[in-house]
Design an enzyme around this catalytic site. Structure first.
Site, short mmCIF file in Angstrom:
data_model
loop_
_atom_site.label_atom_id
_atom_site.label_comp_id
_atom_site.label_asym_id
_atom_site.label_seq_id
_atom_site.Cartn_x
_atom_site.Cartn_y
_atom_site.Cartn_z
N SER A 58 0.84 -1.19 0.00
CA SER A 58 0.00 0.00 0.00
C SER A 58 0.87 1.25 0.00
O SER A 58 1.64 1.46 -0.93
CB SER A 58 -0.97 -0.05 1.19
OG SER A 58 -2.00 0.90 1.03
N ASP A 124 -9.21 -4.25 -5.83
CA ASP A 124 -8.48 -3.45 -4.85
C ASP A 124 -8.61 -1.96 -5.21
O ASP A 124 -8.17 -1.55 -6.28
CB ASP A 124 -7.01 -3.87 -4.82
CG ASP A 124 -6.20 -3.19 -3.73
OD1 ASP A 124 -6.56 -2.06 -3.32
OD2 ASP A 124 -5.19 -3.77 -3.31
N HIS A 136 -7.96 -5.35 -0.78
CA HIS A 136 -6.70 -4.71 -0.41
C HIS A 136 -6.08 -5.35 0.84
O HIS A 136 -4.90 -5.16 1.10
CB HIS A 136 -6.93 -3.21 -0.17
CG HIS A 136 -5.66 -2.44 0.00
ND1 HIS A 136 -4.71 -2.32 -0.98
CD2 HIS A 136 -5.17 -1.76 1.07
CE1 HIS A 136 -3.71 -1.59 -0.54
NE2 HIS A 136 -3.96 -1.25 0.70
#
Length: 159
Positions: A58, A124, A136
């Site tokens: 991320s 995602d 995610h």
């Protein structure tokens, strides 16, 4: 980390958690990239035979992008010195926001692209403009982490 260690028997494998304040706006990706770069630079100086695997999840993907010298809208930071680029054997990212700009490490970096493995789960929202926030959160459950570790171990094994 365990999968990477077991895939590289007889080698010393260690990790470093890059220091940055993860937040929704991702405003600390630049300082995180600087921390990543400083760690690579200092470790390379202290351990001249060390190879590196870089990566993140991320916002950690954004940190990695910036450290690799890939411009993003998420800030700026120090980048890995050109002289150390060859020692970065693999780059593995999960849910990297760079994809929202239509780019990947492979498309944005001639140097690091061939050494990159990038994971973006279907749906995602962070990397694929999807609407499934659970997508995610499942990289550690769907085999992506193990695939990334095997990719990195293979790249390290090539020398």
């Amino acid at each position: 980390m365990h999968t990477l260690k077991s895939a590289l028997p007889g080698r010393t494998v260690s990790s470093y958690a890059v220091d940055y304040a993860a937040n929704f706006s991702q405003t600390s990706a630049g300082p995180g990239a600087t921390d990543m770069t400083e760690r690579v630079t200092s470790t390379a100086a202290d351990c001249p035979n060390t190879s590196f695997v870089l990566g993140g999840y991320s916002q950690g993907g954004s940190v990695t992008d910036i450290a690799l010298g890939i411009p993003t809208r998420l800030g700026t930071g120090r980048t890995i010195p050109t002289a150390l680029a060859a020692r970065v054997k693999a780059v593995v990212v999960f849910g990297n926001p760079l994809r929202l700009s239509g780019r990947t490490i492979a498309s944005a970096s001639n140097v690091f692209g061939p050494r990159a493995k990038e994971f973006c789960n279907t749906g995602d929202p962070v990397c694929g403009n999807g609407r499934n926030s659970a997508a995610h959160l499942t990289y550690h459950l769907n085999g992506s982490v193990e695939q990334g570790a095997r990719f990195a171990a293979d790249r390290i094994g090539r020398g």
